[in-house]
Design an enzyme around this catalytic site. Structure first.
Site, PDB file in Angstrom:
ATOM      1  N   PHE A  29       0.880  -1.365  -0.118  1.00 28.42           N
ATOM      2  CA  PHE A  29       0.144  -0.186  -0.089  1.00 28.42           C
ATOM      3  C   PHE A  29       0.768   1.319  -0.063  1.00 28.42           C
ATOM      4  CE2 PHE A  29      -2.284  -3.415   1.974  1.00 28.42           C
ATOM      5  CZ  PHE A  29      -3.440  -3.565   1.157  1.00 28.42           C
ATOM      6  N   SER A  61       7.192  -0.776   1.575  1.00 23.95           N
ATOM      7  CA  SER A  61       8.018   0.268   2.099  1.00 23.95           C
ATOM      8  C   SER A  61       9.264  -0.015   2.930  1.00 23.95           C
ATOM      9  CB  SER A  61       7.182   1.123   3.297  1.00 23.95           C
ATOM     10  OG  SER A  61       6.477   0.061   4.166  1.00 23.95           O
ATOM     11  N   ASP A  81       5.903  -5.331  13.016  1.00 22.30           N
ATOM     12  CA  ASP A  81       4.679  -5.595  12.530  1.00 22.30           C
ATOM     13  C   ASP A  81       3.979  -6.969  13.342  1.00 22.30           C
ATOM     14  OD1 ASP A  81       2.037  -6.513  10.969  1.00 22.30           O
ATOM     15  OD2 ASP A  81       2.935  -4.989   9.653  1.00 22.30           O
ATOM     16  N   ASP A 147       2.925   3.294   9.740  1.00 20.95           N
ATOM     17  CA  ASP A 147       1.949   3.007   8.661  1.00 20.95           C
ATOM     18  C   ASP A 147       1.235   1.553   9.105  1.00 20.95           C
ATOM     19  OD1 ASP A 147       0.428   3.133   6.407  1.00 20.95           O
ATOM     20  OD2 ASP A 147       2.121   2.071   5.125  1.00 20.95           O
ATOM     21  N   HIS A 150      -5.133   2.583  11.271  1.00 19.12           N
ATOM     22  CA  HIS A 150      -5.117   3.914  10.845  1.00 19.12           C
ATOM     23  C   HIS A 150      -6.193   4.754  11.624  1.00 19.12           C
ATOM     24  CE1 HIS A 150      -2.191   3.490   7.828  1.00 19.12           C
ATOM     25  NE2 HIS A 150      -2.473   3.645   6.797  1.00 19.12           N
TER      26      HIS A 150
HETATM   27  C1  LIG Z   1      -1.214  -0.515   5.730  1.00 16.50           C
HETATM   28  S1  LIG Z   1      -0.250  -1.861   6.086  1.00 16.50           S
HETATM   29  C2  LIG Z   1       1.323  -1.439   5.751  1.00 16.50           C
HETATM   30  C3  LIG Z   1       1.714  -1.056   4.324  1.00 16.50           C
HETATM   31  C4  LIG Z   1       3.098  -1.253   4.037  1.00 16.50           C
HETATM   32  N1  LIG Z   1       3.784  -0.238   5.040  1.00 16.50           N
HETATM   33  C5  LIG Z   1       3.366  -1.159   2.743  1.00 16.50           C
HETATM   34  O1  LIG Z   1       4.211  -0.582   2.293  1.00 16.50           O
HETATM   35  O2  LIG Z   1       2.766  -2.046   1.784  1.00 16.50           O
HETATM   36  C6  LIG Z   1      -0.580  -1.946   7.761  1.00 16.50           C
HETATM   37  C7  LIG Z   1       0.295  -2.990   8.669  1.00 16.50           C
HETATM   38  O3  LIG Z   1       0.347  -2.571   9.967  1.00 16.50           O
HETATM   39  C8  LIG Z   1       0.078  -3.562  10.866  1.00 16.50           C
HETATM   40  N2  LIG Z   1      -0.437  -3.515  12.023  1.00 16.50           N
HETATM   41  C9  LIG Z   1      -1.767  -2.884  12.259  1.00 16.50           C
HETATM   42  N3  LIG Z   1      -1.728  -2.588  13.571  1.00 16.50           N
HETATM   43  C10 LIG Z   1      -0.502  -3.121  14.144  1.00 16.50           C
HETATM   44  C11 LIG Z   1      -0.200  -2.841  15.474  1.00 16.50           C
HETATM   45  N4  LIG Z   1      -0.852  -2.613  16.572  1.00 16.50           N
HETATM   46  N5  LIG Z   1       1.060  -3.318  15.787  1.00 16.50           N
HETATM   47  C12 LIG Z   1       1.841  -3.915  14.965  1.00 16.50           C
HETATM   48  N6  LIG Z   1       1.506  -3.995  13.536  1.00 16.50           N
HETATM   49  C13 LIG Z   1       0.314  -3.479  13.136  1.00 16.50           C
HETATM   50  C14 LIG Z   1      -0.884  -4.729   9.974  1.00 16.50           C
HETATM   51  O4  LIG Z   1      -0.290  -6.107  10.290  1.00 16.50           O
HETATM   52  C15 LIG Z   1      -0.312  -4.303   8.529  1.00 16.50           C
HETATM   53  O5  LIG Z   1       0.817  -5.418   7.906  1.00 16.50           O
END
Ligand SMILES: C[S@@+](CC[C@H](N)C(=O)[O-])C[C@H]1O[C@@H](n2cnc3c(N)ncnc32)[C@H](O)[C@@H]1O
Length: 213
Positions: A29, A61, A81, A147, A150
């Protein structure tokens, strides 16, 4: 004889194109221009300390960041993550992910991708919730990229837990500003007006802040 400015411009375009071709094969993303920005900041950005990413998913990313810092032989990328996906990646949700549906994790895809683009030696993977990883984190951070979840509350939690480790003059990057309600509202209400930070770049919703104090 071509002048230095001409050569510099051409080099930048060639470098972008060459890296973009490899990185566009990875699921994720992130716009390629945002990735290129992260790469340049990882390679040439200010300060000394680790690069920390909160929310790595399948490594898109992470890969851009690692390519940049590896090129300059600087600090490694710490990819934090839980690899179980955000709420929108769960079965039946708007961005349902096939790996989450099939095996409940994106960790395998992450590892495969990081190895495929040749930066696995420059990435330390922390498989944990952001809040758990933050509880044991030690050491300065020069570039923080957030990231993950959200929502307003989760964005605030990540920001509050991790930014104290960012060195003065270091960078904090936030993703999806103007694209996701929660993180945008958090940014507008609590970060934009915070005198400790100055917005220095906005690349299609990737906001880059300089930490002033
Ligand atoms: C939008 S994706 C990241 C996209 C990534 N940066 C890319 O370039 O494609 C959001 C990620 O955040 C992780 N995530 C969400 N909440 C989290 C938390 N509280 N602790 C650790 N990871 C988390 C999810 O598992 C997911 O893989």
């Amino acid at each position: 004889m071509l002048s230095d400015p001409i050569m510099y411009r051409l080099h930048t375009v060639f470098e972008y194109y060459e890296t973009e071709v490899a990185m566009s094969k990875l699921e994720g993303f992130l716009y390629e221009m945002q990735g290129f920005t992260l790469m340049v900041l990882a390679e040439q950005g200010p300060g000394a300390g680790a690069i920390v990413e909160i929310g790595s998913f399948k490594g898109k990313s992470t890969g851009w960041l690692a390519k940049g810092t590896k090129k300059a032989s600087r600090e490694k990328v710490f990819a934090v993550d839980a690899f179980t996906g955000s709420p929108e990646h769960q079965p039946g949700m708007g961005c349902e992910d096939h790996d989450i549906v099939r095996i409940g994790t994106t960790l395998e895809a992450f590892k495969r991708n990081i190895a495929a683009i040749g930066v696995d030696d420059y990435v330390e993977t922390i498989v944990a919730k952001s809040e758990d990883a933050a509880a044991t984190w030690q050491g300065p951070i020069r570039l923080l990229f957030i990231d993950a979840d959200h929502s307003y509350e989760a964005s605030k939690l990540d920001f509050d837990l991790w930014t104290p480790h960012v060195v003065r003059g270091g960078l904090v990057c936030l993703h999806d500003i103007g694209h996701w309600d929660g993180v945008t509202e958090f940014y507008d209400r609590e970060v934009k007006t915070n005198p400790a930070y100055r917005e220095v770049l906005n690349v299609m919703g990737l906001v880059v802040l300089e930490k002033l104090s």
